[in-house]
Every structure is written in structure tokens, then in C-alpha cells.
Design an enzyme around this catalytic site. Structure first.
Site, PDB file in Angstrom:
ATOM      1  N   CYS A  17       0.867  -1.189   0.000  1.00  0.00           N
ATOM      2  CA  CYS A  17       0.000   0.000   0.000  1.00  0.00           C
ATOM      3  C   CYS A  17       0.897   1.231   0.000  1.00  0.00           C
ATOM      4  O   CYS A  17       1.954   1.224   0.625  1.00  0.00           O
ATOM      5  CB  CYS A  17      -0.889  -0.015   1.253  1.00  0.00           C
ATOM      6  SG  CYS A  17      -2.171   1.262   1.246  1.00  0.00           S
ATOM      7  N   CYS A  42      -1.630  -0.064  10.896  1.00  0.00           N
ATOM      8  CA  CYS A  42      -1.853  -1.121   9.904  1.00  0.00           C
ATOM      9  C   CYS A  42      -0.528  -1.687   9.440  1.00  0.00           C
ATOM     10  O   CYS A  42       0.356  -0.933   9.027  1.00  0.00           O
ATOM     11  CB  CYS A  42      -2.624  -0.554   8.714  1.00  0.00           C
ATOM     12  SG  CYS A  42      -2.761  -1.705   7.331  1.00  0.00           S
TER      13      CYS A  42
HETATM   14  N1  SAH Z   1      -7.077   0.373   2.410  1.00  0.00           N
HETATM   15  C1  SAH Z   1      -8.426   0.206   2.673  1.00  0.00           C
HETATM   16  C2  SAH Z   1      -8.897  -1.230   2.729  1.00  0.00           C
HETATM   17  C3  SAH Z   1      -7.972  -2.221   3.387  1.00  0.00           C
HETATM   18  S1  SAH Z   1      -7.804  -2.126   5.109  1.00  0.00           S
HETATM   19  C4  SAH Z   1      -8.794   0.932   3.971  1.00  0.00           C
HETATM   20  O1  SAH Z   1      -7.902   1.401   4.654  1.00  0.00           O
HETATM   21  O2  SAH Z   1      -9.983   1.051   4.248  1.00  0.00           O
HETATM   22  C5  SAH Z   1      -9.327  -2.814   5.720  1.00  0.00           C
HETATM   23  C6  SAH Z   1      -9.686  -2.363   7.136  1.00  0.00           C
HETATM   24  O3  SAH Z   1      -8.825  -2.982   8.114  1.00  0.00           O
HETATM   25  C7  SAH Z   1      -9.542  -0.862   7.346  1.00  0.00           C
HETATM   26  O4  SAH Z   1     -10.639  -0.345   8.038  1.00  0.00           O
HETATM   27  C8  SAH Z   1      -8.299  -0.780   8.181  1.00  0.00           C
HETATM   28  O5  SAH Z   1      -8.269   0.423   8.865  1.00  0.00           O
HETATM   29  C9  SAH Z   1      -8.423  -1.998   9.063  1.00  0.00           C
HETATM   30  N2  SAH Z   1      -7.165  -2.413   9.711  1.00  0.00           N
HETATM   31  C10 SAH Z   1      -5.913  -2.306   9.245  1.00  0.00           C
HETATM   32  N3  SAH Z   1      -5.026  -2.800  10.141  1.00  0.00           N
HETATM   33  C11 SAH Z   1      -5.729  -3.232  11.197  1.00  0.00           C
HETATM   34  C12 SAH Z   1      -5.389  -3.856  12.437  1.00  0.00           C
HETATM   35  N4  SAH Z   1      -4.136  -4.121  12.746  1.00  0.00           N
HETATM   36  N5  SAH Z   1      -6.385  -4.164  13.295  1.00  0.00           N
HETATM   37  C13 SAH Z   1      -7.689  -3.912  12.972  1.00  0.00           C
HETATM   38  N6  SAH Z   1      -8.063  -3.341  11.803  1.00  0.00           N
HETATM   39  C14 SAH Z   1      -7.106  -2.989  10.930  1.00  0.00           C
HETATM   40 FE1  SF4 Z   2      -3.288   1.028   3.301  1.00  0.00          FE
HETATM   41 FE2  SF4 Z   2      -3.568  -0.226   5.646  1.00  0.00          FE
HETATM   42 FE3  SF4 Z   2      -4.114   2.380   5.468  1.00  0.00          FE
HETATM   43 FE4  SF4 Z   2      -5.769   0.596   4.303  1.00  0.00          FE
HETATM   44  S1  SF4 Z   2      -5.368   0.805   6.496  1.00  0.00           S
HETATM   45  S2  SF4 Z   2      -4.956   2.522   3.407  1.00  0.00           S
HETATM   46  S3  SF4 Z   2      -4.272  -0.965   3.649  1.00  0.00           S
HETATM   47  S4  SF4 Z   2      -2.088   1.428   5.155  1.00  0.00           S
END
Ligand code: SAH
Ligand code: SF4
Length: 403
Positions: free
Chosen positions: A145, A152
């Protein structure tokens, strides 16, 4: 900066339909839209009179029946089948790992075909989450990403590349193969949870790796194929795109693709959201919520889901809960509270369960039903948003054990 990146990524990833390097002269037919499939069939010398019929037959075999080989296409003459096989392919990515959780959640690591610009064959994951009355497939849109949300793990990895439409559609095809989700197949012989209805995959969420609105064209094309009434035929009302808040693309996505929308909100103040979801410095909360209010087709029957990750001592106070409810007033919304899924090296912790319950009670009192997303597949590290990272860790651990 982000816009420049955006352009570069869209260009880099927008050449599906071109013969993939290791297929030689053969063209993969999955991921082509109807007009591209027609063009391939014309190249192959299919007579104009037969074009429509042949295209519909092939489309039906690939997306309704799940054919893996042209030989299965028994309503197409043998000569036409061998002509197709000599120049075209129906390919699936290779499954390198399948993990099945005790709760029935399944995770597949898929090795994609190496493109000319790839240093090695990239890998992505998709996750299947079964419930009694539905089965949700969580798919990826990018390898890595460009954004770097601080909680994340995908955000700690650089972007490798956009997935092609074929690679996005293929995640659904592979999952249907593994779940025996094609008509006429023997049911899966597995006592773990699987929905009872005729379809095992009833919903799709773009919540795997990557920011789908930064791979707009390929994701849109894949969604058109997945929702095609004469193919996989999953209604757009059952497909949800999750975005970190790419405001410039939200309205366009609604107009052109029209799926359900989820927003990774995670904070109610700009200073905190800037830290958690740094794209907020470009498009702050007010602009994001305005884009949501204007999302085409929004109604009480078609609400936007707001995702809110519960981070201990960071965004989980009861005044945050009240502010969340206040901010969303007037927007047809659902709220999804997501327990934070920790990863090695993260500075965050998941909120305590009692705190999540108190937070949820305020949200509930404001009229939002059952908002906490139950963690699924924890034993196989299958949480959306932190997919491949965990496999890499698992693979490293497996190597360490083997060495
Ligand atoms: N990039 C997009 C879709 C992928 S992430 C976005 O950010 O929406 C999908 C979901 O997982 C998002 O809501 C993100 O914030 C959440 N997410 C990412 N890392 C996480 C974690 N470690 N624990 C819980 N949710 C997480
Ligand atoms: Fe990218 Fe993770 Fe942020 Fe979604 S939550 S935009 S996958 S860095």
C-alpha cells in the site's frame, strides 16, 4: 505527492488483457470484459456471425460453471476448443498456503504470475469468513500500500504494484474452487462452519491489502465482472469497497461502480486522524464526510459503514464515542467497531473489552445496531487489513522451525 503517485500507479497497473510474460503468446481470458473477450475471439479468427454466441458460451463456462480447461466446454466444437487452447488460457494463481481456522475462517496465500516489471512473483492473500447465513470473501486490490496508516501492518510495506482486474477476479474464482461453490459440485466435506444456502460466497469486501481507490480502473473492471448477471452474479449491494478516504474518487466510484462503501474513519478529530490515517492531512474529516453525504444512491436501505479500530487510550474514550455519533448524525450509516489486531513492533494495543462495551453502548443508544466486529480467524492471523504481513511472519517462523 500522493496525486503523482496515484497517476503512476494507475498507469502501471492498467494493462490487463495484454499477454502475460510467462504465457508466451497465450492470452488469459479471465479478467477480460466482454468487449476485450470479443476482440480476442476476433483475433483468433472466430467468424463475426458466431462471435456473440461463442463469447457467451465462454463467459458462462468461466464464470457460471467454473471451467478450468477449454476441454470442459462441451457445447463448443472440438476444433474451436483446440484453437482456443492454442492461443488462450484460463488461469488461476497458484495457492501456496491454505490455512483453516477452528472457526471455519479460511485464508489463502496466492502466488501471482510474474509480470515483466516484477522482481519476483508477488503474493497476495484472501480470506473467507463463513457465518450461518452468509459467507464473506475479503479480497486484496494491491500488493502492499502507498499509504501508511500507523496501526496497519500493510502500511509498513511499500507498494509493490497494483493488481490487475484478472488478479482481483481470480481471488474469487480460487475461493469458489476451494469452497466447492460452483453449481453441481459435491459439497465441501468439512464439518467446520460453512453457510447453509446454495452459495458459499454471498458477500465480497475489498478490505484486504491495498487502497482500492488507488487502483480504480482495475478494481472497477473486476467488480463489473464479478457482479455481471450472466456470470458470477453477485449483487453490488453485497460488494463493499473499503477506503481510507480518497475523497477525490469516492463520488466517482459511486457513479461508475455503485457498490456499498465503507470508510476507515478511526478518529473523530483531525489531529488524531492525521496520525492514524495520514491521508487525512490531504482530505480532512469534514471533506470526507461531505463526500459520504453525497455518495450516489445513499439511503437508509443503503448505508455507509464507518470502520473504527479500537486503540487503547488513543481513540476509545467515551467522549470519542459521543463525538463519533455526533459527527455521523444525518448520514445513513452503520458503525463497525473493530478490535485492534496487534502485530510485532506496533506501538498500539487493543482497547480493553469493558471499554469496547461501554463505547459500543453509547453507539447503540444512538441507534446503531451490533457494532463490534467479532474477531475471526485469529488463530490463522486472518484479520482484514493485516493479511500478507502475517503470512510472511508465519513463513519466517516455519522456516525457523525447519532450519
Ligand atoms: N485500504 C483500505 C482497505 C484495506 S484495510 C482501507 O484502509 O480502508 C481494511 C480495514 O482494516 C480498514 O478499516 C483498516 O483500517 C483496518 N485495519 C488495518 N489494520 C488493522 C489492524 N491491525 N487491526 C484492525 N483493523 C485494521
Ligand atoms: Fe493502506 Fe492499511 Fe491504510 Fe488501508 S489501512 S490505506 S491498507 S495502510
Amino acid at each position: 505527492m500522493v496525486d503523482q503517485l496515484d497517476m503512476a500507479i494507475q498507469e502501471a497497473g492498467s494493462n490487463p488483457g495484454k499477454a502475460p510474460a510467462d504465457l508466451g503468446p497465450r492470452v488469459s481470458l479471465t479478467g477480460l470484459d466482454r468487449s476485450e473477450l470479443d476482440a480476442e475471439l476476433v483475433n483468433l479468427g472466430i467468424a463475426p456471425k458466431q462471435l456473440r454466441m461463442r463469447r457467451n458460451q465462454i463467459w458462462n463456462w468461466i464464470y457460471v460453471k467454473g471451467a478450468l480447461d477449454f476441454d470442459e466446454m462441451t457445447d463448443i466444437s472440438k476444433a474451436a476448443r483446440s484453437q482456443l487452447a492454442s492461443r488462450c488460457a484460463i488461469e488461476r494463481p497458484e495457492i501456496t498456503t491454505e490455512q483453516i481456522s477452528t472457526d471455519g475462517t479460511r485464508k489463502w496465500l496466492l502466488r501471482l504470475r510474474q509480470q515483466a516489471t516484477d522482481k519476483k512473483a508477488p503474493e497476495v492473500e484472501c480470506v473467507y469468513i463463513p457465518e450461518i447465513d452468509r459467507g464473506t470473501l475479503c479480497i486484496s486490490s494491491q500488493v502492499g500500500c502507498t499509504l501508511n496508516c500507523s496501526f496497519c501492518h500493510t502500511g509498513t510495506q511499500r507498494l509493490v504494484r497494483n493488481l490487475t482486474a484478472e488478479e482481483i477476479v481470480a481471488q474469487v474464482l480460487v475461493a469458489r474452487d476451494q469452497l466447492h461453490d460452483w453449481p453441481g459440485q459435491e459439497p465441501l466435506n468439512d464439518r467446520r462452519l460453512i453457510p447453509e444456502g446454495p452459495r458459499k460466497i454471498t458477500n465480497i469486501v475489498l478490505m484486504g491489502m491495498g487502497e482500492p481507490l488507488y487502483n480504480f480502473d482495475n478494481v472497477r473492471k473486476a467488480i463489473e465482472i464479478i457482479s455481471d448477471n450472466e456470470g458470477i452474479s453477485l449483487s453490488k449491494r453485497r460488494i463493499t469497497l473499503s477506503t481510507s478516504g480518497i475523497v477525490s474518487q469516492i463520488g466517482r466510484w459511486g457513479d461508475e461502480a455503485g457498490t456499498m462503501l465503507a470508510i476507515s474513519l478511526h478518529a473523530t478529530r483531525d489531529d488524531l486522524r492525521n496520525e492514524l490515517v495520514p491521508i487525512n492531512t490531504k482530505w480532512p474529516i469534514k471533506e470526507l464526510l461531505d463526500a459520504c453525504r453525497n455518495y450516489p444512491g445513499l439511503s437508509n436501505a443503503r448505508r455507509i459503514t464507518f470502520e473504527y479500530v479500537m486503540l487503547k487510550g488513543v481513540n476509545d474514550s467515551l467522549s470519542d464515542a459521543r463525538e463519533l455519533v455526533r459527527l455521523l448524525a444525518g448520514i445513513p450509516a452503520k458503525i463497525n467497531l473493530i478490535p485492534f489486531n496487534p502485530w510485532p513492533g506496533t506501538r498500539y494495543e487493543c482497547s480493553d473489552w469493558e471499554q469496547i462495551e461501554k463505547f459500543a453502548a453509547i453507539v447503540n443508544r444512538a441507534g446503531y445496531a451490533s457494532p463490534v466486529r467479532t474477531p475471526r480467524g485469529r488463530d490463522i492471523f486472518a484479520a482484514c487489513g493485516q493479511l500478507k504481513s502475517d503470512s510472511e511472519r508465519l513463513a519466517a517462523r516455519a522456516r525457523a522451525v525447519a532450519e
